[in-house]
Scaffold this motif. Structure first.
Motif, mmCIF file in Angstrom:
data_model
loop_
_atom_site.group_PDB
_atom_site.id
_atom_site.type_symbol
_atom_site.label_atom_id
_atom_site.label_comp_id
_atom_site.label_asym_id
_atom_site.label_seq_id
_atom_site.Cartn_x
_atom_site.Cartn_y
_atom_site.Cartn_z
ATOM 1 N N ARG A 97 -21.901 9.346 51.783
ATOM 2 C CA ARG A 97 -22.239 9.646 50.386
ATOM 3 C C ARG A 97 -22.092 11.138 50.096
ATOM 4 O O ARG A 97 -21.704 11.517 48.996
ATOM 5 C CB ARG A 97 -23.643 9.140 50.067
ATOM 6 C CG ARG A 97 -23.634 7.638 49.801
ATOM 7 C CD ARG A 97 -24.953 7.112 49.304
ATOM 8 N NE ARG A 97 -25.787 6.685 50.413
ATOM 9 C CZ ARG A 97 -26.958 7.227 50.706
ATOM 10 N NH1 ARG A 97 -27.421 8.207 49.971
ATOM 11 N NH2 ARG A 97 -27.658 6.789 51.712
ATOM 12 N N ALA A 98 -22.359 11.961 51.100
ATOM 13 C CA ALA A 98 -22.168 13.402 50.908
ATOM 14 C C ALA A 98 -20.681 13.692 50.673
ATOM 15 O O ALA A 98 -20.320 14.507 49.817
ATOM 16 C CB ALA A 98 -22.683 14.163 52.117
ATOM 17 N N TRP A 99 -19.815 13.023 51.436
ATOM 18 C CA TRP A 99 -18.379 13.211 51.232
ATOM 19 C C TRP A 99 -17.988 12.744 49.845
ATOM 20 O O TRP A 99 -17.226 13.410 49.147
ATOM 21 C CB TRP A 99 -17.584 12.445 52.300
ATOM 22 C CG TRP A 99 -16.156 12.202 51.905
ATOM 23 C CD1 TRP A 99 -15.583 11.012 51.632
ATOM 24 C CD2 TRP A 99 -15.128 13.196 51.704
ATOM 25 N NE1 TRP A 99 -14.282 11.173 51.266
ATOM 26 C CE2 TRP A 99 -13.969 12.511 51.307
ATOM 27 C CE3 TRP A 99 -15.089 14.591 51.807
ATOM 28 C CZ2 TRP A 99 -12.774 13.151 51.028
ATOM 29 C CZ3 TRP A 99 -13.886 15.238 51.519
ATOM 30 C CH2 TRP A 99 -12.761 14.527 51.148
ATOM 31 N N SER A 105 -19.675 12.837 47.241
ATOM 32 C CA SER A 105 -20.051 13.798 46.212
ATOM 33 C C SER A 105 -19.141 15.022 46.260
ATOM 34 O O SER A 105 -19.056 15.767 45.293
ATOM 35 C CB SER A 105 -21.516 14.203 46.367
ATOM 36 O OG SER A 105 -21.645 15.205 47.340
ATOM 37 N N ASP A 106 -18.429 15.221 47.381
ATOM 38 C CA ASP A 106 -17.449 16.309 47.488
ATOM 39 C C ASP A 106 -16.086 15.902 46.954
ATOM 40 O O ASP A 106 -15.172 16.713 46.890
ATOM 41 C CB ASP A 106 -17.291 16.720 48.956
ATOM 42 C CG ASP A 106 -18.096 17.960 49.253
ATOM 43 O OD1 ASP A 106 -18.568 18.567 48.281
ATOM 44 O OD2 ASP A 106 -18.247 18.295 50.444
ATOM 45 N N ASN A 116 -26.250 12.570 44.220
ATOM 46 C CA ASN A 116 -26.297 12.693 45.676
ATOM 47 C C ASN A 116 -27.253 13.777 46.148
ATOM 48 O O ASN A 116 -27.738 13.752 47.268
ATOM 49 C CB ASN A 116 -24.884 12.956 46.205
ATOM 50 C CG ASN A 116 -24.846 12.884 47.710
ATOM 51 O OD1 ASN A 116 -24.649 13.884 48.376
ATOM 52 N ND2 ASN A 116 -25.085 11.690 48.232
ATOM 53 N N ARG A 117 -27.546 14.718 45.242
ATOM 54 C CA ARG A 117 -28.405 15.830 45.651
ATOM 55 C C ARG A 117 -29.884 15.515 45.464
ATOM 56 O O ARG A 117 -30.741 16.231 45.933
ATOM 57 C CB ARG A 117 -28.055 17.071 44.822
ATOM 58 C CG ARG A 117 -26.920 17.876 45.430
ATOM 59 C CD ARG A 117 -26.613 19.058 44.548
ATOM 60 N NE ARG A 117 -25.428 18.792 43.742
ATOM 61 C CZ ARG A 117 -25.229 19.317 42.540
ATOM 62 N NH1 ARG A 117 -26.146 20.080 41.992
ATOM 63 N NH2 ARG A 117 -24.125 19.054 41.889
ATOM 64 N N LYS A 158 -25.455 8.410 54.909
ATOM 65 C CA LYS A 158 -25.675 9.660 54.188
ATOM 66 C C LYS A 158 -24.443 10.561 54.183
ATOM 67 O O LYS A 158 -24.083 11.130 53.162
ATOM 68 C CB LYS A 158 -26.815 10.411 54.893
ATOM 69 C CG LYS A 158 -28.063 10.570 54.075
ATOM 70 C CD LYS A 158 -28.983 11.571 54.778
ATOM 71 C CE LYS A 158 -29.976 12.168 53.832
ATOM 72 N NZ LYS A 158 -31.097 11.295 53.535
ATOM 73 N N ASP A 159 -23.785 10.640 55.349
ATOM 74 C CA ASP A 159 -22.605 11.507 55.445
ATOM 75 C C ASP A 159 -21.506 11.018 54.521
ATOM 76 O O ASP A 159 -20.815 11.800 53.881
ATOM 77 C CB ASP A 159 -22.089 11.536 56.886
ATOM 78 C CG ASP A 159 -23.084 12.190 57.813
ATOM 79 O OD1 ASP A 159 -23.877 13.004 57.306
ATOM 80 O OD2 ASP A 159 -23.076 11.867 59.013
#
Ligand code: ATP
Ligand code: MG
Lengths: 266, 290, 435
Positions: free
Chosen positions: A74-76, A78-79, A105-106, A71-72
């Motif tokens: 994929r969060a990166w 999306s950043d 991602n959201r 998850k982390d």
């Protein structure tokens, strides 16, 4: 802000990226140049975590993005938006949906599968398309657009992510000079107006000089040049490209005004 | 011109010999292959004939007897035919439902398995060989085996047939689907990966739109096959029209008119579904848009 | 203004997409729900017998040995699976069952032990529970348990007591007392107890002393294995062969018949529209009637056996191949045929050199593909007409007893189909590349 420390990527025995280190202290537009196979794409892909690094670390605001998982990670991602040479859009889907993919991602998988994008997001996607000048194409299928338009849709998808960093891997390599200029102008404007960091792999020196605040030259996986566009002389370029006396910039150029100084039709 | 020919002759004697040698060998091998094939076929036939209860030539003369009896009996009570058709129509629907449901389940699970077993799409590489072996085994297991086992556990009826056919269909479609997946463009998948989309999102939004027409085409083909399979499984006790056929066709029941009605229903169903699916598949593969 | 138009257009588009995206899963779910309802899956689940599934699974990889006392005569005997063919000789017992003056002592799994006195009193000290005793008398079973104190793994009535534990199973009735012990594996798979080779290892048979004075070790062992009266290896091998034979004859026969017919059904090869049309309908008819009905019709005329199965496959696939081949013929490249024609070749030569090379890859790959799929069909057809492994399989399944044999057949069938799959793929690559 961005610290790259001893990043290496091996493919078998061969180091595609070899012990690369550099620091960026403020948001700027960076161009990476180097000849084919120098490891530019591999480096950007590692930064976006599409490819895993063999060793080293990349700190973004102090956090090692190379060690993120699941998850982390994929969060990166999306950043840290990515724009590809081949656009990598979903060809059979309409343009707005492609832009909305920037918000995946959201949302949960189920929600996106049922096409439950919020109305606000749809409006925002259309605003971004308008801003990039492809608002008219919104309901068309992505495959029905020209290369330059598709690339702008891809940039719109990147903007939809509202990212801190935009990575662009040879964003203009499959475009004609007209479209190339539009796309590069767009990237520059995004940097200037939104303050997002942009890192672009480029194949043409004049583009790098004209649009970037800082240029990094790579050869055989290593950094061989790191400086301002002004420092990028023809001699240095020869070094980066490993070329001989016959090397001429005009031959590689895609910018219209280096070929003819005629004014660009608006 | 004769000069060049002469030149060739003197210079290329050995290549020419080699060529003739090759032709001779090819002919020999071709002839041998055909000979072996014919011998296998003939001896196989003789063997099968020998192990059969009735001989081929004997049987050939009686071939028409049974259909004649059925037709005669059906003709006698032809007035009941419409009623029979109506009576057995629900059984036909059962058979079609078995086929449709198992195809649907096969598409869902087979699609998932195929994505787990395609390089470039699989979320974890070590799953690829495992899923492939699972599909191989699912595909190799004849429907009748599972059907009989489930009839034993669940009792008769359509569900054992559905489970059995679905199981086989998962493997068969999974394999075909993974061939389709191999040809899918990975760029959109990568594009979605770069925005931080999860695996289901990447598959659903970037892969499914590309492969859906081919999936659908294979699923229709499978549906045709599954209708036949579900009829045949009915015959071994798994419900539907095959089961009714078995009950009406045994000697001494005096129900050949009903059997004829079932023949007609089954035949029509197969022909209609075949033609519709042919049409749809042509649309999907050639028609593309519009 | 155009912006507003565009906006609303997009929103309409998305509303439609959303409806579509919701409708598809909804329809799938609705259909599955309908199937669950129409097939009465809920009722079926209530009527299902999970115990049977357990038996089936447990039986497929394990077997039991029965130690039985006749409560009339007081005699003991031992038999694997209680079958006559698995019976031990008179007075001979496996090492874990000891008969002496104090009675029979049987060691079960997990250290459980059952003793039966010469008078027939069964004593079973179940670990974690306590002693259970049972004495069969003329009036019934006298036991220390009462229906109230009996745990749920004990099934008791006046005339019958059965205990099922981790260690095994004990049945006491008025007529006999049976103790079952379970073992993993397939019993007597290689040799039955009456074969002199039972209990000897491979090395002993291959390199040891002669075991049966009348026969050589290897020949004797192979014979006894092949003729194993419990597993019938020779019959199984024949059945597998018959199944493959059905598939082979059916597929190849269909190919040979369909090839010439396809020429008459293809546009560009047969100018007569009416015969083309008629042939196509014949193909449709052959396919539409389907293997099941052909099997039924043919088995009335030819009786059960592999020939019937072969012919049924052949008839169905003649229809399929006829359709496929004639379509392939219509798709052949006409330029090559003209090239051959321009040399003055006659019709047959034109087909041989202009058409067949183009047709061959399609033809071979279709035939080989069907060969594999027909191996599976032949299993089912065999179950209906009575031939091949399909027959053995259905027989073994219908008796509901020898699930280890069923497992054995299933494994063989799966291996057979996988082998045919591999063979057909290999031949396809070989022939199409080489040809
Ligand atoms: N997936 C891979 N497997 C093996 N080798 C790879 C892989 N990806 C890249 N390489 C190798 O790594 C080296 C660097 O490749 P990379 O694509 O990063 O170069 P590049 O600078 O982007 O070149 P170009 O300008 O042609 O895009 C090349 O030698 C390439 O062959
Ligand atoms: Mg590159």
């Amino acid at each position: 802000m961005l610290n790259v420390r001893h990043v290496t990527r091996l493919f078998g025995q061969k180091a595609a990226v070899d012990n690369v280190s550099f620091d960026v202290d403020r948001s700027m537009m960076i161009g990476i140049i180097g000849r084919s196979g120098a490891g530019k794409s591999t480096f950007l892909r590692m930064l976006n975590r599409l490819t895993d690094a063999t060793s080293g670390e990349i700190l973004f605001e102090g956090r090692d993005v190379l060690s993120l998982r699941g998850k982390d990670k994929r969060a990166w991602q999306s950043d840290c938006a990515m724009v590809f040479q081949q656009f990598n859009l979903v060809p059979r889907m309409d343009v707005v949906s492609n832009v909305l993919h920037g918000t995946l991602n959201r949302h949960s998988a189920l929600r996106t599968a049922l096409n439950l994008f919020p109305r606000d997001d749809i409006e925002r996607a259309m605003d971004i398309l308008d801003r990039l000048g492809v608002g008219e194409q919104a309901p068309k299928r992505a495959e029905a657009l020209s290369g330059g338009q598709q690339q702008r849709v891809a940039i719109a998808r990147a903007l939809m992510q509202d990212p801190r960093v935009i990575l662009a891997d040879e964003p203009i390599a499959s475009l004609d000079p007209m479209n190339a200029q539009i796309v590069m102008d767009t990237l520059r404007r995004i940097h200037d107006e939104d303050g997002r960091m942009v890192i672009a792999n480029l194949h043409t020196l004049d583009t790098a000089r004209r649009y970037c605040d800082r240029v990094i030259g790579m050869r055989d996986g290593r950094i061989v040049f790191d400086g301002t566009p002004e420092q990028l002389t023809t001699g240095v370029a020869r070094d980066i490209y490993g070329a001989d006396e016959g090397f001429s910039e005009a031959a590689t150029s895609t910018a219209i005004d280096t070929i003819s100084d005629a004014p660009i039709p608006a | 011109m004769s000069d060049t020919a002469l030149g060739h002759h003197t210079g290329g004697g050995t290549t020419r010999d080699a060529y003739f040698e090759m032709v001779r060998r090819k002919r020999l091998y071709g002839g041998l292959t055909i000979l072996v094939f014919v011998v296998l076929l003939v001896s196989g036939f003789v063997l099968a004939d020998g192990r059969n209860a009735g001989g081929f030539w004997n049987g050939l003369s009686q071939l028409g007897d049974f259909p004649a009896t059925v037709v005669a009996e059906a003709w006698e009570s032809r007035a009941d035919m419409p009623a029979h058709l109506v009576t057995y129509f629900p059984a036909l629907i059962d058979t079609i439902n078995i086929a449709a449901a198992s195809t649907l389940i096969g598409v869902l699970i087979g699609g998932l398995l195929s994505m787990l077993s395609t390089r470039g799409l699989a979320p974890v590489p070590w799953l690829i060989p495992i899923c492939r072996r699972i599909m191989d085994i699912m595909r190799a297991l004849p429907e009748i085996v599972l059907a009989l086992a489930f009839i034993f556990i669940l009792g008769g009826g359509p569900v054992p047939a559905m489970i059995a056919i679905a199981f086989h269909t998962c493997g068969a479609l999974g394999k075909l689907f993974s061939e389709v997946n191999e040809n899918a463009d990975l760029k959109p998948v990568e594009g979605l990966a770069s925005v931080g989309a999860s695996w289901p999102q990447r598959m659903w939004l970037a892969v499914v739109p590309q492969v859906a027409p081919n999936y659908l085409s294979y699923a229709l083909l499978r549906f045709e096959i599954n209708i036949r399979a579900s009829a045949i499984l009915g015959f071994v006790g798994a419900g539907g029209i095959g089961y009714e056929l078995k009950n009406t066709i045994s000697w001494g029941q005096g129900k050949f008119d009903e059997a004829a009605a079932i023949f007609i229903l089954l035949f029509l169903a197969i022909v209609i579904v075949d033609n519709l699916s042919d049409l749809a598949r042509n649309r999907l593969t050639h028609g593309g848009k519009k | 203004m155009t912006d507003a138009v565009m906006q609303s257009e997009i929103h309409v588009l998305f509303r439609r997409k959303r409806i579509m995206a919701l409708a598809l899963p909804f329809m799938v779910l609705a259909y599955l729900a309908y199937v669950v309802w129409t097939f009465d899956v809920v009722g079926l689940m209530q009527r299902a017998e999970p115990g049977r599934a357990q038996t089936l699974l447990a039986d497929s990889y394990s077997y039991k040995t029965h130690i039985t006392r006749s409560n009339r005569t007081g005699d003991w005997d031992a038999a694997i699976e209680g079958e006559r063919k698995g019976k031990y000789d008179e007075g001979v017992f496996p090492a874990w069952a000891v008969l002496n003056d104090t009675g029979m002592t049987i060691a079960l799994n997990h250290g459980h032990e059952v003793t039966v006195s010469p008078e027939g009193e069964m004593r079973y000290d179940v670990p974690g529970f306590g002693l259970i005793t049972a004495l069969p008398t003329r009036r019934g079973i006298e036991t220390n348990l009462t229906p109230e104190t009996a745990p749920d793994w004990v099934n008791m009535s006046n005339t019958r007591l059965s205990i099922t534990t981790r260690g095994g199973r004990v049945n006491v009735t008025k007529s006999k007392t049976e103790v079952f012990r379970y073992f993993t594996g397939w019993e007597l798979f290689f040799f039955t107890l009456d074969s002199p080779y039972h209990g000897h290892s491979v090395t002993e048979i291959l390199f040891g002393d002669q075991i049966d004075p009348t026969r050589g070790n290897v020949a004797g062992a192979l014979h006894d294995f092949w003729m194993n009266p419990m597993w019938h290896h020779h019959q199984v091998a024949w059945a597998m062969f018959e199944t493959i034979l059905m598939a082979f004859l059916g597929t190849m026969g269909a190919g040979l018949i369909a090839l010439p017919l396809a020429f008459f059904a293809a546009r560009g090869f047969n100018p007569l529209r009416s015969t083309r049309f008629a042939l196509r309908r014949v193909f449709d008819f052959l396919r539409g009637v389907d293997g099941l009905i052909w099997t039924i019709l043919l088995s009335r005329a030819f009786g059960p056996g592999p020939l019937t199965g072969s012919l049924a496959i052949m008839l169905t696939d003649t229809g399929t191949f006829g359709k496929l081949f004639s379509e392939a013929l219509e798709n052949t490249d006409k330029k090559q045929i003209e090239g051959i024609q321009s040399t003055g070749a006659n019709r047959l030569q034109r087909y041989r050199f202009g058409v067949l090379p183009q047709l061959m890859p399609v033809l071979l790959s279709q035939i080989l593909y069907y060969l594999e799929s027909n191996t599976r069909s032949a299993t089912i057809i065999g179950a209906i007409t009575g031939g091949g492994i399909g027959l053995l399989l259905t027989q073994a399944m219908i008796t509901h007893k020898d699930w280890e044999e069923v497992t054995y057949y299933i494994i063989l069938v799966v291996l057979m189909v996988m082998m045919m799959d591999w063979l057909s793929g290999w031949l396809r690559r070989k022939l199409i590349k080489g040809g």
